[in-house]
Design a protein around this motif. Structure first.
Motif, PDB file in Angstrom:
ATOM      1  N   ASP A  12      56.445  24.851  10.239  1.00 28.49           N
ATOM      2  CA  ASP A  12      56.773  23.819  11.217  1.00 28.49           C
ATOM      3  C   ASP A  12      55.595  23.690  12.192  1.00 28.49           C
ATOM      4  O   ASP A  12      55.279  24.640  12.915  1.00 28.49           O
ATOM      5  N   ASP A  27      57.630  25.324   1.321  1.00 29.33           N
ATOM      6  CA  ASP A  27      59.053  25.640   1.459  1.00 29.33           C
ATOM      7  C   ASP A  27      59.911  24.501   0.904  1.00 29.33           C
ATOM      8  O   ASP A  27      59.390  23.513   0.374  1.00 29.33           O
ATOM      9  N   GLU A  28      61.210  24.609   1.063  1.00 35.25           N
ATOM     10  CA  GLU A  28      62.132  23.621   0.511  1.00 35.25           C
ATOM     11  C   GLU A  28      61.970  22.234   1.141  1.00 35.25           C
ATOM     12  O   GLU A  28      62.377  21.223   0.569  1.00 35.25           O
ATOM     13  N   ASP A  29      61.333  22.179   2.323  1.00 32.39           N
ATOM     14  CA  ASP A  29      61.055  20.892   2.966  1.00 32.39           C
ATOM     15  C   ASP A  29      59.681  20.347   2.604  1.00 32.39           C
ATOM     16  O   ASP A  29      59.286  19.279   3.079  1.00 32.39           O
ATOM     17  N   GLY A  30      58.924  21.089   1.802  1.00 33.98           N
ATOM     18  CA  GLY A  30      57.605  20.649   1.382  1.00 33.98           C
ATOM     19  C   GLY A  30      56.507  20.897   2.401  1.00 33.98           C
ATOM     20  O   GLY A  30      55.503  20.184   2.411  1.00 33.98           O
ATOM     21  N   ILE A  31      56.704  21.917   3.261  1.00 37.68           N
ATOM     22  CA  ILE A  31      55.698  22.213   4.289  1.00 37.68           C
ATOM     23  C   ILE A  31      55.295  23.692   4.242  1.00 37.68           C
ATOM     24  O   ILE A  31      56.007  24.528   3.681  1.00 37.68           O
TER      25      ILE A  31
END
Length: 132
Positions: free
Chosen positions: A51, A44-48
């Motif tokens: 969560d 995703d945009e957070d690099g994960i």
């Protein structure tokens, strides 16, 4: 494919139907180490992938629904021979439902796959994989 794996555990009681299972046809207990692997083709945009805290929370809820129970008495499992393989599918399907509901956050809705492995011991385990 990227993946993140979360681990929890559950203790259950059950009996298995069929001569194949010998003494396990009688009521007995099992303790499973439960691994849930979440998969995505892209981060995703957070690099994960997802969560980790939300995934761990969702897995904990699912195993708590099954743990410390006699599965033979659970209406949702009526008619199911609760083998390790079948229980892995039950856990995976319940996690998939939570992902679709948003319990894992927006990233959970964009997962491509999910795999659940139930470890009966250090020498035996079974699993189930599904697409999302």
């Amino acid at each position: 494919m990227f993946s993140v794996t979360i681990r929890d555990h559950m203790m259950i009681a059950h009996s298995l139907r069929g001569a194949t299972f010998g003494p396990a046809q009688r009521l007995h207990g099992a303790t499973y180490v439960v691994d849930a692997t979440f998969r995505r083709a892209t981060l995703d945009e957070d690099g994960i992938v997802v969560d980790i805290a939300r995934a761990a929370g969702a897995l904990h809820v699912v195993v708590a629904e099954l743990g410390y129970r006699n599965l033979d008495d659970e209406p949702a499992l009526a008619g199911l021979n609760t083998t390790t393989e079948e229980l892995a599918r039950v856990v995976a399907d319940r996690l998939a439902d939570r992902a679709a509901a948003g319990d894992l956050g927006d990233g959970g809705r964009r997962l491509d796959g999910l795999a659940v492995t139930l470890h009966e011991s250090h020498v035996a385990w079974a699993g189930y994989e599904r697409s999302l």
